[in-house]
Design a protein around this motif. Sequence first.
Motif, PDB file in Angstrom:
ATOM      1  N   ARG A   1       0.362  -1.264   0.220  1.00 44.88           N
ATOM      2  CA  ARG A   1       0.072   0.111  -0.303  1.00 44.88           C
ATOM      3  C   ARG A   1       1.057   1.420  -0.151  1.00 44.88           C
TER       4      ARG A   1
ATOM      5  N   MET B   1       0.702   3.735  -2.850  1.00 43.50           N
ATOM      6  CA  MET B   1       0.505   6.104  -3.128  1.00 43.50           C
ATOM      7  C   MET B   1       1.246   6.281  -4.163  1.00 43.50           C
TER       8      MET B   1
ATOM      9  N   MET C   1      -4.492   8.128  -3.765  1.00 46.12           N
ATOM     10  CA  MET C   1      -5.212   7.172  -2.476  1.00 46.12           C
ATOM     11  C   MET C   1      -5.876   8.122  -2.104  1.00 46.12           C
ATOM     12  N   ASP C   2      -7.341   8.038  -1.177  1.00 48.23           N
ATOM     13  CA  ASP C   2      -7.496   8.292  -0.235  1.00 48.23           C
ATOM     14  C   ASP C   2      -6.773   7.403   1.819  1.00 48.23           C
ATOM     15  N   TYR C   3      -6.685   7.993   2.124  1.00 51.44           N
ATOM     16  CA  TYR C   3      -6.392   7.347   3.816  1.00 51.44           C
ATOM     17  C   TYR C   3      -6.423   7.499   4.529  1.00 51.44           C
ATOM     18  N   GLN C   4      -7.111   6.825   5.517  1.00 52.49           N
ATOM     19  CA  GLN C   4      -7.745   7.730   6.688  1.00 52.49           C
ATOM     20  C   GLN C   4      -7.298   6.465   8.408  1.00 52.49           C
ATOM     21  N   GLN C   5      -6.429   7.120   8.840  1.00 46.84           N
ATOM     22  CA  GLN C   5      -6.516   5.414   9.796  1.00 46.84           C
ATOM     23  C   GLN C   5      -6.641   6.451  11.382  1.00 46.84           C
TER      24      GLN C   5
ATOM     25  N   LYS D   1      -8.953   2.659   6.714  1.00 45.66           N
ATOM     26  CA  LYS D   1      -9.665   2.911   5.314  1.00 45.66           C
ATOM     27  C   LYS D   1      -9.113   3.704   4.078  1.00 45.66           C
ATOM     28  N   CYS D   2      -9.527   3.359   3.298  1.00 40.50           N
ATOM     29  CA  CYS D   2      -8.608   3.848   1.870  1.00 40.50           C
ATOM     30  C   CYS D   2      -9.262   2.967   0.957  1.00 40.50           C
ATOM     31  N   LYS D   3      -8.820   4.077  -0.422  1.00 40.56           N
ATOM     32  CA  LYS D   3      -9.932   4.291  -1.618  1.00 40.56           C
ATOM     33  C   LYS D   3      -8.721   4.758  -2.169  1.00 40.56           C
TER      34      LYS D   3
END
Length: 513
Positions: A193, A197, A202-206, A320-322
């Motif tokens: 991942r 990137m 890529m949208d990425y949230q942790q 969460k990512c996309k």
Amino acid sequence: MSAQSMATRQKVVVVGAGPVGSLAAIYAANRGHDVEVYELRSDLRDPLTTPLNFTRSINLALSERGLNAMRHAGQPKLIDHVTAVTLPMKGRMIHGKNPSGELYEVSQDYDIHGRAILAIDRGGLNKRLLDILEDMPNVTLFFNHKLTGADFKNNKAWFEIRKDAEQSKETVPEIEVDFDLMIGADGAHSAVRYHMMKYTRMDYQQEYIDTLWCEFQIKPQEGKSGLSRFKISPNHLHIWPGREFMFIAIPSEDGSFTCTLFAPAAVFSQLESSSSQPDGTSKIALFFDTHFPGVTTLIPPPDLLSSFNQNPHLPLISIKCKPYHHSSSAVILGDAAHAMVPFYGQGMNAGLEDVRILFGILDKHARMDENSDASSDTAAAQRARALAEYTAVRIPDAHAIIDLALQNYIEMRSSVLSPLYRFRKSLEEYLSVYVPSLGWQTKYSRVSFGNERYSEVVAKSERQGRVLLTGLLGGVGLPILSGAIYLGLRYRRVVENGLSGLLTTLTGVFKGK
């Protein structure tokens, strides 16, 4: 499925040899591809291999989604091979102490139809998957290989070969690997991942929740065999709910229970301070006796103190990512794409389901292209369309189960004690049995014992909740309202006089009389 259901033989590189990566490799190999599996750690079947989080890890709960993914792997013996080392858990066992001081335990079945989820040791599951992979002629396993770089435009990757943790950077050999498709199943801190990137927006949230966890163990009964080895029921997930925290125990095949304390960081800080004092054993025993009654009869206080001091206190993360892919060259699965807290028992199951859905979509596009004018497209173009569809299909479901897992922590630590929770669960189970035409099921049953999309489960559960609320308001609220109107009309003069007197009194109060 045919071994050549994906039209062209390809080279598939899988990064991560855990359960999800191993199953992905089986799927790819069964389609005739050349598969290489690269794992950062030593052979995971070796008991001396240290897990990445330096603990045995939370025992796994295998449910229908994971089993269904294995059924479709093209390995007829896989299910029997895996389930041979599982223990069925038919429900939760809630432990506590009543007002008179007596200990109690109350069983809450997961499913009114008697279905169970399966407890399995992570290492045992991994061993069985890797054993199958090792017997497949088109699969090669590489352990102690760390992904250090990837070029997803030219389909190249670089791995360091690290057989000794003390090796200096200068002495570590590096290899270059070509691939058609890289599958990243290398966990929440995924290297695949990270390198994706650089090529994909890529949208990425942790999110780290305010909860740490620490592992303990209930040892088997000495000198016993069979079920008598277990100190408590081996067919339940045991929960000591503490409102703001909880203690759980999951059975293992050897008669032990892997136990986990989940609590806010502030609670861990208090326990760390107490455990370092000369009377640390008595203080940690007092904590457990106060919040988790009965645990000290299963785990001696010195063992509790030893486990708390020696085992790491680890955080819980949601990711969460996309998107989940880049062009035709890379895709991420499991925790690499959607890490979640463990409170729904779906982390591994969702990852295994990722594999089934991904290869189902790849197969579909291969068949479509074989039967259309697009058959002249390159394998890469075909794969790019399939990966884009996979991302579009899977993201809503992955995000849904991540949210459900967070919500279920509240249920496990607190709601299981609520009469309203138990009433709704009983009512929904009653409707599912006696009015099956409604298609009514509890949310937990839909998630754990079915294969509906997670997002659809959430939608149906919310709809059921609205129907129940409307029914309760109609069945309970309407008669109460009707009765109030009837009494009001019948005793109108009495009510009016009473209200007039009340208003006079209140007016006097506010005027200072």
